[in-house]
Design a protein around this motif. Structure first.
Motif, PDB file in Angstrom:
ATOM      1  N   HIS A  43     -31.217   1.697  -7.534  1.00 52.88           N
ATOM      2  CA  HIS A  43     -31.017   2.805  -6.604  1.00 52.88           C
ATOM      3  C   HIS A  43     -29.582   2.855  -6.066  1.00 52.88           C
ATOM      4  O   HIS A  43     -29.339   3.443  -5.020  1.00 52.88           O
ATOM      5  CB  HIS A  43     -31.997   2.675  -5.434  1.00 52.88           C
ATOM      6  N   MET A  46     -27.985   6.332  -5.224  1.00 57.35           N
ATOM      7  CA  MET A  46     -28.661   7.197  -4.260  1.00 57.35           C
ATOM      8  C   MET A  46     -27.914   7.199  -2.930  1.00 57.35           C
ATOM      9  O   MET A  46     -27.354   6.187  -2.514  1.00 57.35           O
ATOM     10  CB  MET A  46     -30.100   6.716  -4.029  1.00 57.35           C
ATOM     11  N   ARG A  47     -27.896   8.333  -2.265  1.00 57.31           N
ATOM     12  CA  ARG A  47     -27.268   8.427  -0.950  1.00 57.31           C
ATOM     13  C   ARG A  47     -28.257   7.950   0.106  1.00 57.31           C
ATOM     14  O   ARG A  47     -29.393   8.410   0.153  1.00 57.31           O
ATOM     15  CB  ARG A  47     -26.835   9.863  -0.660  1.00 57.31           C
ATOM     16  N   LYS A  48     -27.810   7.045   0.930  1.00 56.52           N
ATOM     17  CA  LYS A  48     -28.674   6.502   1.966  1.00 56.52           C
ATOM     18  C   LYS A  48     -27.994   6.618   3.327  1.00 56.52           C
ATOM     19  O   LYS A  48     -26.785   6.428   3.437  1.00 56.52           O
ATOM     20  CB  LYS A  48     -28.999   5.030   1.682  1.00 56.52           C
ATOM     21  N   LYS A  49     -28.787   6.933   4.327  1.00 56.96           N
ATOM     22  CA  LYS A  49     -28.263   6.957   5.693  1.00 56.96           C
ATOM     23  C   LYS A  49     -28.331   5.547   6.250  1.00 56.96           C
ATOM     24  O   LYS A  49     -29.403   4.930   6.288  1.00 56.96           O
ATOM     25  CB  LYS A  49     -29.078   7.915   6.561  1.00 56.96           C
TER      26      LYS A  49
END
Length: 208
Positions: A43, A46-49
């Protein structure tokens, strides 16, 4: 002695910046971070906050990995930094910069801090004329770090010294390439540390 033995290029990718853990390879196109500038794993792209705690944790991990220090020792440096006069975060970075393995690396005698630690452990360096084989030894202003005369023909050291200026020498260290000596002219200050580090986040993390 406990140490990280996994793939170091993944550490650079995880922290989102070059940590210069593999010496000359980090300056070439073969650098894994140049090819895959995203975190490793399934992952990774993937963009994660990221939460505030996550930002603080990543900053601590980044600094630990830059200097090759594990958690328990890193916490001891932080505790010592809190007892010193001045700004805790800057004190922490100064203590890490004063480590002998970092001074050897910064002086150009080794192409990475990992290589510097190995050379120090194998008794190739003197500090003020005395043998020191402890990578965590803290250098002081005026200390002279030199390669033992019998060790000056080691290919890795000779090649590293020849290319030292190309990698950049800090202002607080002066290098005598002819005599394989480096002098700590003064203690490092925050402006001497050119890594993208937000040390105040580490202070916030440990202050909870």
């Amino acid at each position: 002695m406990a140490r990280y033995t996994g793939p170091v290029c993944k550490l650079c990718r995880r922290e989102g910046m070059k940590l210069y853990l593999k010496g000359e390879r980090c300056f070439k196109d073969k650098c894994a971070f140049e090819k895959k500038g995203y975190p490793p794993g399934q992952h990774g792209q993937m963009r994660k906050k990221i939460s505030d705690y996550g930002l603080q944790l990543r900053e601590k991990q980044k600094v630990k990995r830059i200097y090759g220090v594990l958690e328990r020792q890193f916490r001891r440096y932080f505790d010592r930094a809190t007892r010193m006069q001045g700004i805790t975060g800057e004190n922490l970075l100064q203590l890490l910069e004063r480590r002998l393995d970092n001074v050897v690396y910064r002086s150009g005698f080794a192409r990475s801090r990992k290589e510097a630690r190995q050379l120090i452990r194998h008794n190739h360096f003197l500090v003020n004329g005395r043998k020191v084989n402890i990578p965590s030894f803290l250098c002081k202003e005026g200390d002279v770090v030199e390669v033992k005369e019998k060790s000056r023909d080691i290919a890795a050291i000779k090649e590293s010294v020849e290319t030292a200026e190309g990698r950049g020498l800090p202002e607080w260290i002066s290098l005598d390439k002819t005599n394989f000596k480096a002098t700590v002219n003064r203690l490092p200050v925050r402006s001497d540390i050119n890594y993208d580090v937000q040390e105040h986040l580490i202070v916030e993390l440990y202050s909870k």
